[in-house]
Design an enzyme around this catalytic site. Sequence first.
Site, short mmCIF file in Angstrom:
data_model
loop_
_atom_site.label_atom_id
_atom_site.label_comp_id
_atom_site.label_asym_id
_atom_site.label_seq_id
_atom_site.Cartn_x
_atom_site.Cartn_y
_atom_site.Cartn_z
N CYS A 61 -3.61 0.16 -3.34
CA CYS A 61 -4.26 0.48 -2.07
C CYS A 61 -3.58 1.66 -1.39
O CYS A 61 -2.43 1.99 -1.70
CB CYS A 61 -4.28 -0.73 -1.13
SG CYS A 61 -2.66 -1.46 -0.81
N CYS A 77 0.83 -1.20 0.00
CA CYS A 77 0.00 0.00 0.00
C CYS A 77 0.87 1.25 0.00
O CYS A 77 1.97 1.26 0.58
CB CYS A 77 -0.92 0.01 1.22
SG CYS A 77 -2.25 -1.21 1.13
#
Length: 291
Positions: free
Chosen positions: A195, A113
């Site tokens: 993400c 992420c």
Amino acid sequence: MADPRPKKAKICLCMFLCLLAAGVIAVVVGIRMRRHSSQLMKWNGTGSTAHFQEIVLERCYNYTQLVQPALRDRDCQKIREAFRNAFISKDPCSATEEDYHPLMKLVNQTVPCDKTVFWSKTKKLAHQYTKVQREMFTLEDTLLGYIADDLSWCGDAGSHEMNYQSCPHWKKDCSNNFVSVFWGLLSKRFAANACGVVQVVLNGSISNAFDGKSTFGRVEVHNLNPMKVHTLQAWVIHDLGKFPSDSCSGSSINDLSWIMKQRNIKFTCQDNYSSVKFLQCVKKPEDSSCR
């Protein structure tokens, strides 16, 4: 004692006839191969990259052993075979995403992420950035993107050979060719798996820094998952020595901002992000904007 010379003569004659037969077969096979090659479809695009299979295997080994050793358990031989099987002996203008599913299953790679970097008309600069910020990933910094970057490939229906003379051009011949479908699918998966905070490097030296027809505008933007991505940061970079044609306040960036708002993803924009600007100035420190 029997004279051994007749026996030796027979052996020599047999060897000569075998060599002659082998030579004739080789010539026939060569003629057939050349004839078959000339019968392959002729397209408007660049032909398959020479030594395609060797390059795929070499890049796979280099990536999994040196670039990202965490992926050293990936089977490069199977990856090369699945890549070739995706398009060989098939109509090069009838590619589908399903053709590449066996290949995708062999490469399960997760980008952490906050480490995803998209680009549009800034490929070289974006790659310079991730080369310095090694924890960041563009699509070409993933295994399959790394393997296929700047390669061309296609086959022909009914043939087990690659077409090294020409491949379909995405505009002049067909958009559903195997190269275009591959990058479309890879881009879709790359965006869907992103993400946290994601970045995009855009070119502010052209009139539409955000181009809705580009891969980023057409595929990646619309496959960002609002349940996983909460912010898109745009970095609009102007080429040194060129007059700025677009900026964070321009209409194209407003279009991108609107799309993000509709998708419930926060949007921020920065002109000439300092870390990327620094890379430009390393190359051209005499430019007035670098002082």
